[in-house]
Design a protein around this motif. Structure first.
Motif, PDB file in Angstrom:
ATOM      1  N   GLY A 100      54.616  56.546  51.916  1.00  0.00           N
ATOM      2  CA  GLY A 100      53.979  55.541  52.427  1.00  0.00           C
ATOM      3  C   GLY A 100      52.283  55.876  52.742  1.00  0.00           C
ATOM      4  N   GLN A 101      52.019  56.798  52.133  1.00  0.00           N
ATOM      5  CA  GLN A 101      50.960  57.523  52.529  1.00  0.00           C
ATOM      6  C   GLN A 101      49.669  56.980  51.300  1.00  0.00           C
ATOM      7  OE1 GLN A 101      51.332  57.851  55.329  1.00  0.00           O
ATOM      8  NE2 GLN A 101      49.621  60.004  55.601  1.00  0.00           N
ATOM      9  N   LEU A 102      48.140  56.734  51.018  1.00  0.00           N
ATOM     10  CA  LEU A 102      47.868  56.272  49.696  1.00  0.00           C
ATOM     11  C   LEU A 102      46.928  56.913  49.437  1.00  0.00           C
ATOM     12  CD1 LEU A 102      47.226  53.572  48.345  1.00  0.00           C
ATOM     13  CD2 LEU A 102      44.863  53.317  50.327  1.00  0.00           C
ATOM     14  N   TYR A 103      47.028  57.267  48.233  1.00  0.00           N
ATOM     15  CA  TYR A 103      46.006  58.471  47.322  1.00  0.00           C
ATOM     16  C   TYR A 103      45.331  57.929  46.436  1.00  0.00           C
ATOM     17  CZ  TYR A 103      49.525  61.522  49.825  1.00  0.00           C
ATOM     18  OH  TYR A 103      50.281  62.714  50.594  1.00  0.00           O
ATOM     19  N   ALA A 104      45.032  57.108  45.931  1.00  0.00           N
ATOM     20  CA  ALA A 104      43.955  56.568  45.456  1.00  0.00           C
ATOM     21  C   ALA A 104      43.747  55.284  45.697  1.00  0.00           C
ATOM     22  CB  ALA A 104      44.286  56.753  44.109  1.00  0.00           C
ATOM     23  N   LEU A 105      42.911  54.407  45.213  1.00  0.00           N
ATOM     24  CA  LEU A 105      42.372  52.893  45.927  1.00  0.00           C
ATOM     25  C   LEU A 105      42.063  52.183  44.583  1.00  0.00           C
ATOM     26  CD1 LEU A 105      40.227  53.404  48.368  1.00  0.00           C
ATOM     27  CD2 LEU A 105      41.703  53.184  48.642  1.00  0.00           C
ATOM     28  N   PRO A 106      42.903  51.539  43.774  1.00  0.00           N
ATOM     29  CA  PRO A 106      43.032  51.020  42.767  1.00  0.00           C
ATOM     30  C   PRO A 106      41.739  49.795  42.182  1.00  0.00           C
ATOM     31  CG  PRO A 106      44.380  49.694  43.877  1.00  0.00           C
ATOM     32  CD  PRO A 106      43.713  51.181  44.832  1.00  0.00           C
ATOM     33  N   PHE A 107      40.915  50.102  41.012  1.00  0.00           N
ATOM     34  CA  PHE A 107      40.298  49.098  40.826  1.00  0.00           C
ATOM     35  C   PHE A 107      40.303  48.229  39.227  1.00  0.00           C
ATOM     36  CE2 PHE A 107      39.309  53.084  38.080  1.00  0.00           C
ATOM     37  CZ  PHE A 107      39.516  52.499  36.865  1.00  0.00           C
ATOM     38  N   TYR A 108      41.590  48.932  39.379  1.00  0.00           N
ATOM     39  CA  TYR A 108      42.061  47.101  38.409  1.00  0.00           C
ATOM     40  C   TYR A 108      43.748  47.404  38.233  1.00  0.00           C
ATOM     41  CZ  TYR A 108      43.941  46.198  33.631  1.00  0.00           C
ATOM     42  OH  TYR A 108      44.693  45.823  32.223  1.00  0.00           O
ATOM     43  N   GLY A 109      44.528  46.484  37.885  1.00  0.00           N
ATOM     44  CA  GLY A 109      45.747  46.311  37.820  1.00  0.00           C
ATOM     45  C   GLY A 109      46.317  44.892  36.826  1.00  0.00           C
ATOM     46  N   GLU A 110      47.249  45.350  36.429  1.00  0.00           N
ATOM     47  CA  GLU A 110      48.213  44.719  35.859  1.00  0.00           C
ATOM     48  C   GLU A 110      49.719  44.705  35.677  1.00  0.00           C
ATOM     49  OE1 GLU A 110      46.659  46.117  31.911  1.00  0.00           O
ATOM     50  OE2 GLU A 110      48.578  47.239  31.506  1.00  0.00           O
ATOM     51  N   SER A 111      50.113  43.690  35.112  1.00  0.00           N
ATOM     52  CA  SER A 111      51.354  43.489  34.369  1.00  0.00           C
ATOM     53  C   SER A 111      51.008  43.189  33.221  1.00  0.00           C
ATOM     54  CB  SER A 111      52.152  42.379  35.615  1.00  0.00           C
ATOM     55  OG  SER A 111      53.405  43.077  34.796  1.00  0.00           O
ATOM     56  N   SER A 112      52.439  42.305  31.841  1.00  0.00           N
ATOM     57  CA  SER A 112      52.772  42.225  31.132  1.00  0.00           C
ATOM     58  C   SER A 112      53.158  40.957  31.447  1.00  0.00           C
ATOM     59  CB  SER A 112      53.742  43.522  30.161  1.00  0.00           C
ATOM     60  OG  SER A 112      54.813  43.435  30.807  1.00  0.00           O
ATOM     61  N   PHE A 113      53.240  39.999  29.912  1.00  0.00           N
ATOM     62  CA  PHE A 113      53.242  38.829  30.542  1.00  0.00           C
ATOM     63  C   PHE A 113      53.564  37.872  29.385  1.00  0.00           C
ATOM     64  CE2 PHE A 113      49.666  36.082  31.987  1.00  0.00           C
ATOM     65  CZ  PHE A 113      48.698  36.739  30.669  1.00  0.00           C
ATOM     66  N   THR A 114      53.679  36.814  28.210  1.00  0.00           N
ATOM     67  CA  THR A 114      54.227  35.768  27.389  1.00  0.00           C
ATOM     68  C   THR A 114      53.035  35.519  27.601  1.00  0.00           C
ATOM     69  OG1 THR A 114      56.562  36.404  27.131  1.00  0.00           O
ATOM     70  CG2 THR A 114      55.242  34.907  26.564  1.00  0.00           C
ATOM     71  N   MET A 115      52.139  35.910  25.983  1.00  0.00           N
ATOM     72  CA  MET A 115      50.804  34.841  25.364  1.00  0.00           C
ATOM     73  C   MET A 115      51.412  33.932  24.610  1.00  0.00           C
ATOM     74  SD  MET A 115      47.671  37.374  26.564  1.00  0.00           S
ATOM     75  CE  MET A 115      49.456  39.542  26.069  1.00  0.00           C
ATOM     76  N   TYR A 116      51.017  32.674  24.210  1.00  0.00           N
ATOM     77  CA  TYR A 116      51.362  32.178  23.097  1.00  0.00           C
ATOM     78  C   TYR A 116      50.291  30.444  22.491  1.00  0.00           C
ATOM     79  CZ  TYR A 116      53.181  28.304  26.780  1.00  0.00           C
ATOM     80  OH  TYR A 116      53.028  27.645  27.366  1.00  0.00           O
ATOM     81  N   ARG A 117      50.495  30.493  21.708  1.00  0.00           N
ATOM     82  CA  ARG A 117      49.417  29.679  21.128  1.00  0.00           C
ATOM     83  C   ARG A 117      49.990  28.015  21.197  1.00  0.00           C
ATOM     84  NH1 ARG A 117      46.215  30.449  16.199  1.00  0.00           N
ATOM     85  NH2 ARG A 117      45.849  28.244  15.846  1.00  0.00           N
ATOM     86  N   LYS A 118      49.699  27.248  22.576  1.00  0.00           N
ATOM     87  CA  LYS A 118      49.684  26.300  23.125  1.00  0.00           C
ATOM     88  C   LYS A 118      49.652  25.129  21.778  1.00  0.00           C
ATOM     89  CE  LYS A 118      47.107  25.156  26.634  1.00  0.00           C
ATOM     90  NZ  LYS A 118      46.572  25.026  27.446  1.00  0.00           N
ATOM     91  N   ASP A 119      48.592  24.935  21.556  1.00  0.00           N
ATOM     92  CA  ASP A 119      48.510  24.016  20.092  1.00  0.00           C
ATOM     93  C   ASP A 119      49.749  24.638  18.620  1.00  0.00           C
ATOM     94  OD1 ASP A 119      47.609  26.606  19.493  1.00  0.00           O
ATOM     95  OD2 ASP A 119      46.281  25.576  17.439  1.00  0.00           O
ATOM     96  N   LEU A 120      50.090  25.241  18.488  1.00  0.00           N
ATOM     97  CA  LEU A 120      50.765  25.815  17.499  1.00  0.00           C
ATOM     98  C   LEU A 120      52.354  25.529  17.816  1.00  0.00           C
ATOM     99  CD1 LEU A 120      50.150  29.428  16.033  1.00  0.00           C
ATOM    100  CD2 LEU A 120      49.462  26.861  15.282  1.00  0.00           C
ATOM    101  N   PHE A 121      52.740  25.352  19.523  1.00  0.00           N
ATOM    102  CA  PHE A 121      54.004  25.165  19.943  1.00  0.00           C
ATOM    103  C   PHE A 121      53.843  23.558  20.112  1.00  0.00           C
ATOM    104  CE2 PHE A 121      55.110  28.889  20.898  1.00  0.00           C
ATOM    105  CZ  PHE A 121      55.909  29.559  21.520  1.00  0.00           C
ATOM    106  N   GLU A 122      52.892  23.090  20.357  1.00  0.00           N
ATOM    107  CA  GLU A 122      52.911  21.591  20.312  1.00  0.00           C
ATOM    108  C   GLU A 122      52.808  21.167  19.383  1.00  0.00           C
ATOM    109  OE1 GLU A 122      49.835  17.603  21.603  1.00  0.00           O
ATOM    110  OE2 GLU A 122      49.343  20.085  22.429  1.00  0.00           O
ATOM    111  N   LYS A 123      52.828  21.371  17.935  1.00  0.00           N
ATOM    112  CA  LYS A 123      52.618  21.304  16.778  1.00  0.00           C
ATOM    113  C   LYS A 123      54.096  20.795  15.886  1.00  0.00           C
ATOM    114  CE  LYS A 123      50.614  21.354  11.582  1.00  0.00           C
ATOM    115  NZ  LYS A 123      49.651  22.076  11.219  1.00  0.00           N
ATOM    116  N   ALA A 124      55.063  21.850  16.330  1.00  0.00           N
ATOM    117  CA  ALA A 124      55.762  22.120  16.256  1.00  0.00           C
ATOM    118  C   ALA A 124      57.463  21.830  16.802  1.00  0.00           C
ATOM    119  CB  ALA A 124      56.380  23.952  16.059  1.00  0.00           C
TER     120      ALA A 124
END
Length: 410
Positions: A100-124
């Motif tokens: 519960g004790q804070l030891y740093a202040l974040p200036f950037y954060g991330e997770s992971s996720f899926t990125m995909y080409r909408k145009d290719l998906f639509e075409k297929a």
């Protein structure tokens, strides 16, 4: 960090008694230099860029970081309210907190996720679900894989660098595999681990890019941004880079979904942050606290937006960023990024109970030693110079030796 350095004169002008000097170092050199300095109480650095790994793996226990919670409590109420610690995304805040004790202040954060080409998906005639499985991803990647047209179904990392293993680690955890059981016995040769490892390598070799042993984040980003890949599962920060028409040929063509699962949600996406911590050996702790508050504040977010535009706002740190109309308009991926970050849990990295925390790595000091060996073996399998069984057997033996020497295995 580059933006922060460029804007530091604004802070210095408002605080003429404080001078900010940036020392830019590669990851491993930074950790080595800072560790050596605090260990001998050198006081060379006041503030260090740190991640959850440092906070959770021993820096707090070693008393190398200043506890920021009492420093905030000592501020006037108006200054506490202006900074608003509660506005930091809870999962990110917990990643740099201990008990519960804070030891740093974040200036950037991330997770992971899926990125995909909408145009290719639509075409297929394909439709990406909001929360795909790895079976889904394999089906889509192999249908869209067209090496003759230089469009690979999926781009996946294969470099031997253990610091870039996060996509494999989340892949492995999503299959229900784990690094250790509750007695710290390595599980690298378990059936679940072998199944996940085999599936990763098979997907890459069947429907991924060639030369994967040379592909890390930057190389994968280049392939995706230049239109050479249909799917990429990696850091949420990549979304902003793919959306920039100055550097991306696929700007406006990218769709987003949560990170794939395969039987386990726990550990299927990672949680990471770069944060500013005050070193216990600092001789200027009050000035350091003033600076890190400024560099991670709502006012700083506004300054970045006004100076560089809303797309440059530091992502993944503050809830209020995701309710800004200008940011959401510039970053249509913002809602799913926030959902991914809020859904990741460092304390539950695997389907089963495990003794470790960490979704992009294992939060113990010994991680680098055995993970470096695993990374080399992992890449050797992708290169075809080692079998899966050989790689797992070698990695298991190294992990057993390291954990025994460190006293985890009795």
């Amino acid at each position: 960090m580059v933006t922060m350095q460029q804007l530091a004169p604004v802070f210095e002008k408002a605080n003429p008694d404080v001078t900010v000097k940036f020392v830019i170092l590669p990851d491993n050199v930074l950790r080595q230099n800072v560790t050596q300095d605090v260990a001998v109480k050198g006081g060379r650095y006041d503030v260090a860029t740190i991640s959850p790994y440092e906070v959770q793996s021993g820096w707090v226990t070693n008393k190398w970081l200043v506890d920021l919670t009492p420093m905030f409590a000592a501020l006037p109420a108006a200054e506490q309210a202006a900074y608003d610690v509660g506005d930091i995304i809870p999962t990110i805040r917990s990643a740099v907190s201990v008990k519960g004790q804070l030891y740093a202040l974040p200036f950037y954060g991330e997770s992971s996720f899926t990125m995909y080409r909408k145009d290719l998906f639509e075409k297929a005639g394909l439709t990406m679900p909001p929360a795909p499985t790895w079976d889904d991803i394999r089906t889509y990647a192999c249908k869209l894989n067209d090496p003759k047209a230089r469009v690979y179904g999926i781009v996946m990392k294969g470099v031997p660098d253990f610091g870039q293993l996060a996509p494999f680690i989340t892949f492995m955890h999503s299959y229900g595999a784990k690094w250790f059981d509750m007695n710290w016995q390595p599980q690298i040769t378990s059936l679940a681990f072998k199944k996940a490892f085999t599936a990763y390598v098979d997907l890459l070799k069947s429907c991924g890019e060639p030369g994967a042993t040379s592909v890390g984040f930057n190389e994968a980003l280049t392939l995706m941004s230049q239109g050479d890949a249909a799917i990429w599962v990696d850091a949420t920060v990549a979304a902003g880079l793919l959306a920039d028409p100055k550097s991306s040929k696929v700007a406006g063509k990218i769709g987003y979904a949560l990170a794939p699962t395969e039987g386990s949600v726990n550990g299927s996406s990672w949680l990471y942050t770069w944060a500013l911590g005050i070193l216990a050996t600092s001789k200027h702790q009050d000035a350091a606290f003033k600076f890190i508050r400024w560099a991670t504040s709502k006012d700083y977010v506004n300054l970045v937006a006004q100076t560089y535009g809303p797309l440059r706002i530091p992502s993944g740190t503050r809830l209020s960023t995701y309710s800004r109309a200008d940011y959401v308009a510039a970053a249509p991926f913002a809602p799913i990024v926030l959902k991914a970050i809020e859904g990741a849990d460092l304390t539950k990295p695997a389907r089963d109970a495990v003794p470790y925390t960490g979704t992009a790595q294992v939060d113990i000091p010994e991680y680098a030693t055995w993970a470096a060996d695993f990374g080399q073996n992992f890449s050797a399998v992708i290169a075809g110079s080692m079998t899966v069984d050989e790689a797992l057997k070698r990695s298991q033996a190294t992990a057993v030796q390291v954990m025994t020497d460190a006293g985890y295995i009795k």
